[in-house]
Design an enzyme around this catalytic site. Structure first.
Site, PDB file in Angstrom:
ATOM      1  CG  HIS A   1      60.362   1.964  56.108  1.00 34.69           C
ATOM      2  ND1 HIS A   1      60.975   2.612  57.150  1.00 34.69           N
ATOM      3  CD2 HIS A   1      59.063   1.800  56.481  1.00 34.69           C
ATOM      4  CE1 HIS A   1      60.078   2.814  58.118  1.00 34.69           C
ATOM      5  NE2 HIS A   1      58.918   2.342  57.721  1.00 34.69           N
TER       6      HIS A   1
ATOM      7  N   GLY B   1      54.446   5.798  52.645  1.00 38.45           N
ATOM      8  CA  GLY B   1      54.390   4.356  52.441  1.00 38.45           C
ATOM      9  C   GLY B   1      53.613   3.695  53.558  1.00 38.45           C
TER      10      GLY B   1
END
Length: 170
Positions: A136, A46
């Site tokens: 996150h 990510g």
């Protein structure tokens, strides 16, 4: 596509709250492609735009297992519209805090509203690793780091370590 340099702790840019994207155009799509290339090169699962110094509400994720075909996802102006009361704990790491990992507890399931590459609004229900990764990365867009979810003592030790390393490079 271009691999961009990553912003590393303690750079204050990481604490910037990112601005919404007004429209999906070629510039935004190129940014998303550059972010994917940067994330794959790192390697990571990510990346938020602020991690390459761009304070815009854009993140990319690909949680495909090694050896499986890539499954890149692009989230423009993402927001969590629902989260479960159930919690899950994952060991998290961050491309902006290299080689540091800690267990973080977050909602186990989230429903995400976002704009896709097609410029249209989408909804996604995520659980497991995808839910954790999404939360996150969304934190990054709000100037929050995963170390903000651990004890103050551990967080201060990590910040001190990275501050010392940054000074040594100067």
């Amino acid at each position: 596509m271009t691999i961009k340099p990553l912003i590393i702790l303690p750079d204050p840019v990481l604490r910037t709250v990112s601005a919404p994207i007004e429209r999906v155009d070629d510039e935004v799509l190129k940014l998303a492609d550059d972010m994917l290339e940067t994330m794959y090169d790192a390697p990571g699962i990510g990346l938020a735009a602020i991690q390459i110094g761009v304070p815009r509400r854009l993140l990319v994720i690909d949680i495909a297992k090694e050896g499986d075909p890539a499954q890149p996802m692009v989230f423009i102006n993402p927001e969590i519209v629902k989260s479960s009361d159930d919690r899950s704990v994952y060991e998290e790491g961050c491309l902006s805090i290299p080689e540091y990992y800690a267990e973080v507890e977050r909602p186990a399931t989230v429903t995400v509203k976002h704009i896709g590459r097609d410029g249209k609004e989408h909804m996604l229900e995520a659980d497991g690793l995808l839910a954790t990764c999404f939360q996150h990365e969304l934190d990054h867009l709000n100037g929050v780091l995963f170390i903000d979810h651990i004890s103050r003592l551990k967080r201060e030790m990590v910040i001190k370590k990275f501050t010392k390393a940054a000074k040594a490079k100067v």
